[in-house]
Design an enzyme around this catalytic site. Structure first.
Site, PDB file in Angstrom:
ATOM      1  N   ASP A   1      -9.135  -1.420  -7.913  1.00  0.00           N
ATOM      2  CA  ASP A   1      -8.378  -1.615  -6.681  1.00  0.00           C
ATOM      3  C   ASP A   1      -7.899  -3.067  -6.529  1.00  0.00           C
ATOM      4  O   ASP A   1      -6.860  -3.335  -5.936  1.00  0.00           O
ATOM      5  CB  ASP A   1      -9.292  -1.219  -5.505  1.00  0.00           C
ATOM      6  CG  ASP A   1      -8.538  -0.987  -4.218  1.00  0.00           C
ATOM      7  OD1 ASP A   1      -7.307  -0.848  -4.258  1.00  0.00           O
ATOM      8  OD2 ASP A   1      -9.199  -0.929  -3.152  1.00  0.00           O
TER       9      ASP A   1
ATOM     10  N   HIS B   1       0.842  -1.206   0.000  1.00  0.00           N
ATOM     11  CA  HIS B   1       0.000   0.000   0.000  1.00  0.00           C
ATOM     12  C   HIS B   1       0.870   1.247   0.000  1.00  0.00           C
ATOM     13  O   HIS B   1       0.980   1.949   1.000  1.00  0.00           O
ATOM     14  CB  HIS B   1      -0.951  -0.010   1.195  1.00  0.00           C
ATOM     15  CG  HIS B   1      -2.078  -0.977   1.037  1.00  0.00           C
ATOM     16  ND1 HIS B   1      -2.124  -2.184   1.692  1.00  0.00           N
ATOM     17  CD2 HIS B   1      -3.198  -0.932   0.264  1.00  0.00           C
ATOM     18  CE1 HIS B   1      -3.227  -2.826   1.350  1.00  0.00           C
ATOM     19  NE2 HIS B   1      -3.894  -2.097   0.486  1.00  0.00           N
TER      20      HIS B   1
ATOM     21  N   HIS C   1       1.074   1.437  -5.717  1.00  0.00           N
ATOM     22  CA  HIS C   1      -0.299   0.913  -5.760  1.00  0.00           C
ATOM     23  C   HIS C   1      -1.277   2.029  -6.152  1.00  0.00           C
ATOM     24  O   HIS C   1      -2.171   1.818  -6.974  1.00  0.00           O
ATOM     25  CB  HIS C   1      -0.675   0.292  -4.405  1.00  0.00           C
ATOM     26  CG  HIS C   1      -2.130  -0.049  -4.277  1.00  0.00           C
ATOM     27  ND1 HIS C   1      -2.753  -1.002  -5.074  1.00  0.00           N
ATOM     28  CD2 HIS C   1      -3.104   0.450  -3.469  1.00  0.00           C
ATOM     29  CE1 HIS C   1      -4.037  -1.074  -4.742  1.00  0.00           C
ATOM     30  NE2 HIS C   1      -4.278  -0.200  -3.785  1.00  0.00           N
TER      31      HIS C   1
ATOM     32  N   HIS D   1      -7.153   6.988  -2.716  1.00  0.00           N
ATOM     33  CA  HIS D   1      -7.996   5.985  -2.060  1.00  0.00           C
ATOM     34  C   HIS D   1      -7.295   5.198  -0.943  1.00  0.00           C
ATOM     35  O   HIS D   1      -7.976   4.603  -0.103  1.00  0.00           O
ATOM     36  CB  HIS D   1      -8.609   5.024  -3.098  1.00  0.00           C
ATOM     37  CG  HIS D   1      -7.729   3.860  -3.391  1.00  0.00           C
ATOM     38  ND1 HIS D   1      -6.681   3.925  -4.264  1.00  0.00           N
ATOM     39  CD2 HIS D   1      -7.705   2.597  -2.876  1.00  0.00           C
ATOM     40  CE1 HIS D   1      -6.062   2.757  -4.297  1.00  0.00           C
ATOM     41  NE2 HIS D   1      -6.661   1.935  -3.455  1.00  0.00           N
ATOM     42  N   ASP D   2      -5.959   5.190  -0.904  1.00  0.00           N
ATOM     43  CA  ASP D   2      -5.249   4.520   0.202  1.00  0.00           C
ATOM     44  C   ASP D   2      -4.237   5.466   0.854  1.00  0.00           C
ATOM     45  O   ASP D   2      -3.247   5.009   1.458  1.00  0.00           O
ATOM     46  CB  ASP D   2      -4.515   3.267  -0.317  1.00  0.00           C
ATOM     47  CG  ASP D   2      -5.411   2.032  -0.349  1.00  0.00           C
ATOM     48  OD1 ASP D   2      -6.316   1.938   0.495  1.00  0.00           O
ATOM     49  OD2 ASP D   2      -5.201   1.169  -1.223  1.00  0.00           O
TER      50      ASP D   2
HETATM   51  P1  5GP Z   1      -6.994  -1.926  -0.618  1.00  0.00           P
HETATM   52  O1  5GP Z   1      -6.498  -2.358   0.717  1.00  0.00           O
HETATM   53  O2  5GP Z   1      -5.906  -1.802  -1.631  1.00  0.00           O
HETATM   54  O3  5GP Z   1      -7.875  -0.732  -0.608  1.00  0.00           O
HETATM   55  O4  5GP Z   1      -7.931  -3.094  -1.100  1.00  0.00           O
HETATM   56  C1  5GP Z   1      -7.412  -4.223  -1.652  1.00  0.00           C
HETATM   57  C2  5GP Z   1      -7.631  -5.399  -0.735  1.00  0.00           C
HETATM   58  O5  5GP Z   1      -7.929  -6.518  -1.552  1.00  0.00           O
HETATM   59  C3  5GP Z   1      -6.392  -5.782   0.044  1.00  0.00           C
HETATM   60  O6  5GP Z   1      -6.264  -5.142   1.256  1.00  0.00           O
HETATM   61  C4  5GP Z   1      -6.588  -7.275   0.196  1.00  0.00           C
HETATM   62  O7  5GP Z   1      -7.468  -7.554   1.241  1.00  0.00           O
HETATM   63  C5  5GP Z   1      -7.267  -7.646  -1.088  1.00  0.00           C
HETATM   64  N1  5GP Z   1      -6.291  -8.057  -2.107  1.00  0.00           N
HETATM   65  C6  5GP Z   1      -5.761  -7.325  -3.135  1.00  0.00           C
HETATM   66  N2  5GP Z   1      -4.918  -8.069  -3.869  1.00  0.00           N
HETATM   67  C7  5GP Z   1      -4.905  -9.282  -3.308  1.00  0.00           C
HETATM   68  C8  5GP Z   1      -4.215 -10.507  -3.596  1.00  0.00           C
HETATM   69  O8  5GP Z   1      -3.463 -10.639  -4.535  1.00  0.00           O
HETATM   70  N3  5GP Z   1      -4.459 -11.536  -2.756  1.00  0.00           N
HETATM   71  C9  5GP Z   1      -5.302 -11.470  -1.704  1.00  0.00           C
HETATM   72  N4  5GP Z   1      -5.454 -12.542  -0.963  1.00  0.00           N
HETATM   73  N5  5GP Z   1      -5.956 -10.347  -1.412  1.00  0.00           N
HETATM   74  C10 5GP Z   1      -5.773  -9.275  -2.190  1.00  0.00           C
HETATM   75 MN    MN Z   2      -6.151   0.003  -2.664  1.00  0.00          MN
END
Ligand code: 5GP
Ligand code: MN
Length: 443
Positions: A306, A158, A162, A198-199
């Site tokens: 995302d 993050h 990203h 967004h993050d």
């Molecule tokens: P963000 O935290 O970026 O706003 O939302 C993305 C979320 O999706 C991550 O925190 C995580 O929970 C999930 N995520 C994104 N990419 C992956 C991945 O490759 N594997 C898994 N297990 N979860 C993912």
């Molecule tokens: Mn994100």
């Protein structure tokens, strides 16, 4: 009859159970299922969403004209105050419209400032810089501070990369599907900024970790969408500083509309709304004449972008996976220190990576991309031809999107399936070793 709010809430949670029961097959290891449940549904006392009141949008039905795209692109500002782009950055940005854009190459060519160059270029390309009378130096300051905020906690995943990745993917959706022609300049502006922030200042730990360890942010936001609330609040606070205020020339009404849209979009990136968000959109699309709310549509697009890396080229997806898992493991290390139970996928000594990625693709990413494509096809389909002028071949769809994610999702799944086999063998070997060693205590 389910009239009361209580029963509505129960029904909603039951709906989520239904969705998750589709994920139940034994093919998914218990740990993956636990992770799906804890990440993508609301278990810790559901938050009540704001009423479904829609923000008022001016009618833009007549703005859907092919000419707008060209007009916007060529309305770029062109004067000396513009930021300078080194040639190696210009070279990478030539591929800005590609689905599998190499954000890591941009990171290198910009010497660690991908946000600054990509966002500046996009806001200029869409004519936003010009339209909302931004002072180029103010935009540069704002982007620098956003970039810094993303680097604050030195997260493996993050971080500014990203944010750049999600913003570029949103740009793909806007320009390659034609979505931008359905939107006003202000809505395009809000969408790009929502993706960008967004993050913002992500702590590298999950909402659940904030709640369980009782952080300052959890206290401030009462355990509800802790991180998302912070990303938005901190960004708008930054926008209030004079030398970062790129919104200074928006009218009061424009500012209100922009702010509402950004808040709605970023709050909808909270993964615990995932199943509900998909279900609502699916239901809407089954109606005879679905009318899709702009804010809901854009929120779904941002949510999909995302979580889009599993739908990009393997080399990119694999790199993102490694970074995200390292971030999860660092959270696991903290949990161990604090005496908290490990969150799913956070124990670096006990994880099935390939299996969990297959689960993520099958139950989260793939269905999201499908609903999003269906939605875009409904929104962007040209109006029905008048009677007597129907298409000659009724089998030809009225409008069909190009979907580069379909191929990549399938390829990536294939890669993980191969790795899952090796992973299972490895796990078995480790277990056998444990059994063989007489001093090892049974767990
Ligand atoms: P963000 O935290 O970026 O706003 O939302 C993305 C979320 O999706 C991550 O925190 C995580 O929970 C999930 N995520 C994104 N990419 C992956 C991945 O490759 N594997 C898994 N297990 N979860 C993912
Ligand atoms: Mn994100």
């Amino acid at each position: 009859m389910h009239n009361g709010q209580g029963s509505a809430k129960k029904r909603r949670l039951a709906d989520e159970d239904d969705e998750l029961s589709e994920v139940q097959p034994d093919a998914v290891p218990p740990e993956v299922r636990e992770w799906l449940a804890s990440t993508f549904t609301r278990q810790l006392g559901p938050t009540r969403r704001k009423s479904d009141e829609k923000p008022k949008f001016k009618s833009v039905a007549h703005a859907i004209r092919a000419g707008i795209f060209v007009d916007r692109i060529y309305r770029r500002v062109n004067h000396t105050a513009l930021m300078q782009f080194p040639p190696e950055v210009v070279k990478v940005l030539k591929t800005l419209d590609d689905w599998s854009f190499d954000v890591f190459a941009l990171h290198e060519s910009t010497q660690g400032q991908p946000i600054k160059f990509l966002s500046y270029d996009l806001l200029n390309r869409y004519g936003i810089l010009h339209k909302f009378k931004m002072v180029p130096a103010t935009l540069e300051n704002f982007l620098l501070r956003i970039e810094e905020g993303y680097c604050k906690y030195k997260n493996p995943y993050h971080n500014n990369l990203h944010a750049t990745d999600v913003t570029q993917t949103v740009h793909y959706m806007l320009c390659k599907t034609g979505l931008m022609n359905w939107l006003t300049d202000l809505e395009i502006f809000a969408t790009l900024i929502a993706a960008l922030i967004h993050d913002f200042e992500h702590t590298g730990t999950t909402n659940n970790f904030h709640v369980m360890s009782g952080t300052e942010a959890a206290l401030l936001y009462n355990d509800r969408a802790v991180l998302e609330n912070h990303h938005i609040s901190a960004s708008f606070r930054l926008l209030k500083e004079d030398d970062c205020n790129i919104l200074q020339n928006l009218s009061r009404e424009e500012y209100r509309e922009f702010r509402t849209l950004v808040i709605d979009m970023v709050l909808a990136t909270d993964m615990s709304f995932h199943f509900q968000q998909l279900k609502n959109m699916r239901n809407l699309l089954t109606l005879a004449e679905p009318s899709v709310d702009k804010s809901k549509a854009l929120s779904l697009v941002l949510h999909c972008c995302d979580i889009s890396h599993p739908a990009k080229k393997w080399e990119l997806h694999y790199r993102w996976t490694t970074s995200l898992l390292e971030e999860f493991f660092r959270q696991g290390d903290k949990e161990r220190e604090l005496g908290l139970p490990f969150s799913p996928l956070c124990d670096r000594n006990n994880i099935m990576i390939a299996e969990s990625q297959i689960g993520f693709i099958d139950f989260i990413v793939d269905p999201s991309m499908t609903v999003c494509s269906d939605m875009l096809e409904v929104i962007l389909a040209p109006e029905k031809p008048p009677v007597g002028k129907e298409r000659e071949n009724e089998n030809t769809p009225a409008f069909s999107l190009v979907k580069p994610w379909v191929v990549s999702l399938a390829e990536n799944k294939k890669h993980w399936k191969e790795k899952a086999v090796t992973e299972a063998v490895q796990k078995k070997q480790n277990e056998d070793v444990k059994v063989d060693v007489p001093t090892t205590k049974a767990e």
